[in-house]
Design an enzyme around this catalytic site. Sequence first.
Site, PDB file in Angstrom:
ATOM      1  N   LEU A  51       0.832  -1.206   0.000  1.00 30.29           N
ATOM      2  CA  LEU A  51       0.000   0.000   0.000  1.00 30.29           C
ATOM      3  C   LEU A  51       0.869   1.260   0.000  1.00 30.29           C
ATOM      4  CD1 LEU A  51      -0.257   1.650   2.964  1.00 30.29           C
ATOM      5  CD2 LEU A  51      -1.336  -0.480   3.604  1.00 30.29           C
ATOM      6  N   HIS A  52       0.321   2.330  -0.535  1.00 26.52           N
ATOM      7  CA  HIS A  52       1.050   3.604  -0.607  1.00 26.52           C
ATOM      8  C   HIS A  52       0.071   4.760  -0.763  1.00 26.52           C
ATOM      9  CE1 HIS A  52       0.795   1.665  -4.548  1.00 26.52           C
ATOM     10  NE2 HIS A  52       0.684   2.878  -5.085  1.00 26.52           N
ATOM     11  N   VAL A  53       0.477   5.911  -0.286  1.00 30.19           N
ATOM     12  CA  VAL A  53      -0.317   7.129  -0.392  1.00 30.19           C
ATOM     13  C   VAL A  53       0.236   7.950  -1.556  1.00 30.19           C
ATOM     14  CG1 VAL A  53      -1.042   9.255   0.788  1.00 30.19           C
ATOM     15  CG2 VAL A  53      -0.660   7.155   2.112  1.00 30.19           C
TER      16      VAL A  53
END
Length: 177
Positions: free
Chosen positions: A134-136
Amino acid sequence: MLHKNLWAPWRMAYMQQLSAELQQQEPIKTDKPVCFLCQAAQAQQEQVKDSLVIHQTAKAVVLLNRYPYTNGHVLIAPHQHVGSLGDLDADCRGEIMELTELCERLLRQAMNCQGVNVGMNLGRCAGAGVPGHLHVHVLPRWEGDTNFMQTVGGVRVLPQALEASYDHLVKVMSKLK
Ligand SMILES: [Zn+2]
């Protein structure tokens, strides 16, 4: 004109690479992690620039997106290769939110933007390019770039432009911390 505006060749290269990876039956056996976010998270000093790492903290990493929607598109990822927020401990989630604030300030200052988009795509059907890690996404926005895709407008981000953006963001980041 619509087609021209939506044409983003670097995204195409990325999608082709992604689908090639998906078709591979066996994972590539290598000492280096295959996931580019893991590579960034584990980058040693001499690999930091190659991995486009802008900033490292104890549990997360900030990097420039190699396949940006717009110039100055940065990513924040935990060191852990996990796909759900529930897999992270509260400290790590807190650290990611602190980095999101730092990136907002970074982009306002370094890119002279008036607004910032912050978003996460969790799961492939939600649009995640790397669903396992996951990443923003944090993207600079300017008055007048009325829709998201217009900001790319068929302009290819050349490697030199990417490097220049990287150097600039690292320089401004060093003054923010
Ligand atoms: Zn990973």
